[in-house]
Design an enzyme around this catalytic site. Structure first.
Site, PDB file in Angstrom:
ATOM      1  N   HIS A  67      74.080  34.537  85.931  1.00 15.94           N
ATOM      2  CA  HIS A  67      72.893  34.803  86.870  1.00 15.94           C
ATOM      3  C   HIS A  67      73.352  34.450  88.638  1.00 15.94           C
ATOM      4  CE1 HIS A  67      69.570  35.450  83.783  1.00 15.94           C
ATOM      5  NE2 HIS A  67      70.565  36.270  83.706  1.00 15.94           N
ATOM      6  N   SER A 110      64.009  30.423  77.357  1.00 19.65           N
ATOM      7  CA  SER A 110      62.746  30.782  76.482  1.00 19.65           C
ATOM      8  C   SER A 110      63.136  32.220  75.669  1.00 19.65           C
ATOM      9  CB  SER A 110      61.586  31.360  77.481  1.00 19.65           C
ATOM     10  OG  SER A 110      62.200  32.313  78.597  1.00 19.65           O
ATOM     11  N   LEU A 148      62.198  22.327  73.949  1.00 18.22           N
ATOM     12  CA  LEU A 148      61.034  21.326  73.924  1.00 18.22           C
ATOM     13  C   LEU A 148      59.891  21.814  72.941  1.00 18.22           C
ATOM     14  CD1 LEU A 148      59.929  19.120  75.400  1.00 18.22           C
ATOM     15  CD2 LEU A 148      59.201  20.661  77.196  1.00 18.22           C
TER      16      LEU A 148
END
Ligand code: OAD
Length: 228
Positions: free
Chosen positions: A105, A173, A198
């Protein structure tokens, strides 16, 4: 030869003080993607976009790698095989920890000429219309892949996914493609798959193994298990 491909996301740098995008209060709760992370947003208001990335560049400049970045750099150095880090992060913390990563990115530390594609080290503060040092066009932009643009190094990444023995995703994510699809490619090619996060994500079901917890704890423990 054993090859591990590790995809990293914003969660890896969260404990270095850099906010993630989609967690509560994250960057995309504070700024509209359309305004700051698209070519159209840049065309409409270059100053807003350049200032958004100036702020992120100065935060990244101050940030230091956490235990997870250090553990991954150690894995790259000490593993009996190849360890390829593919990062969606633009903060440069893998390199500050002594590792090396494929930056799909882009990077805050780099500037890109919108006219001739020349790249050069970005100053801490870019300004809209900064001239390109190669062609002179007033077309400097942050060297960041925006929504609607094609991520960098996709051919290299596909080749690594094709022959890796382990594919891991850390602190991401799984909501942004093509990166979110890497686990499927690795699975098709027979790799062992591991997710470290997490919490569970939209794509957790695709992974065979899960390590749940803060990256600064679970990544060093996972690295240790690979090295012993
Ligand atoms: P997200 O913000 O979408 O996701 C962050 C992930 O990190 C979540 O799954 C969290 O559960 C996890 N996380 C948060 N803190 C963590 C911690 N301390 N330890 C472990 N995991 C933690 O970030 P990305 O998936 O990286 O693209 O986002 C992907 C892309 O979307 C970014 O590269 C960016 C963004 O739009 C561009 O700007 C082009």
């Amino acid at each position: 030869m054993n090859k591990i491909v590790i995809l990293t996301g914003a969660g890896l740098s969260a404990e270095s003080g850099l906010g993630t995008f989609r967690d509560e209060g994250g960057l995309w709760a504070q700024h509209r993607i359309e305004d700051v992370a698209t070519p159209e947003g840049f065309a409409r208001d270059p100053e807003l976009v350049v200032n958004f990335y100036n702020a992120r560049r100065s935060q990244a400049h101050e940030a230091t790698p956490n235990a997870a970045h250090h553990a991954l750099a150690r894995l790259q150095k000490d593993y009996d095989g190849e360890v390829i880090l593919v990062t969606q992060n633009v903060d440069g913390l893998h390199e500050k920890a002594g590792g090396s990563a494929i930056h799909m990115h882009g990077e805050l530390a780099s500037a890109l000429c919108g006219a001739c594609d020349h790249r050069w080290p970005a100053p801490l503060e870019m300004a809209p219309g900064d001239p390109c040092p190669s062609c002179g066009a007033p077309a400097a932009r942050p060297d960041i892949v925006w929504f609607g643009e094609v991520p960098y190094h996709m051919e290299d990444i596909a080749a690594h996914l094709f022959d890796c023995t382990i594919f891991a995703a850390i602190g991401t994510s799984g909501q942004v493609y093509p990166a979110a699809g890497f686990v499927q490619e690795a699975l098709m090619n027979g790799a062992e798959t591991v997710e470290l996060n997490l919490k569970s994500t939209d794509i957790s079901g695709a992974f065979a193994q899960h390590h749940i917890g803060p990256a600064s704890e679970i990544v060093p423990a996972w690295v240790e298990s690979l090295l012993t």
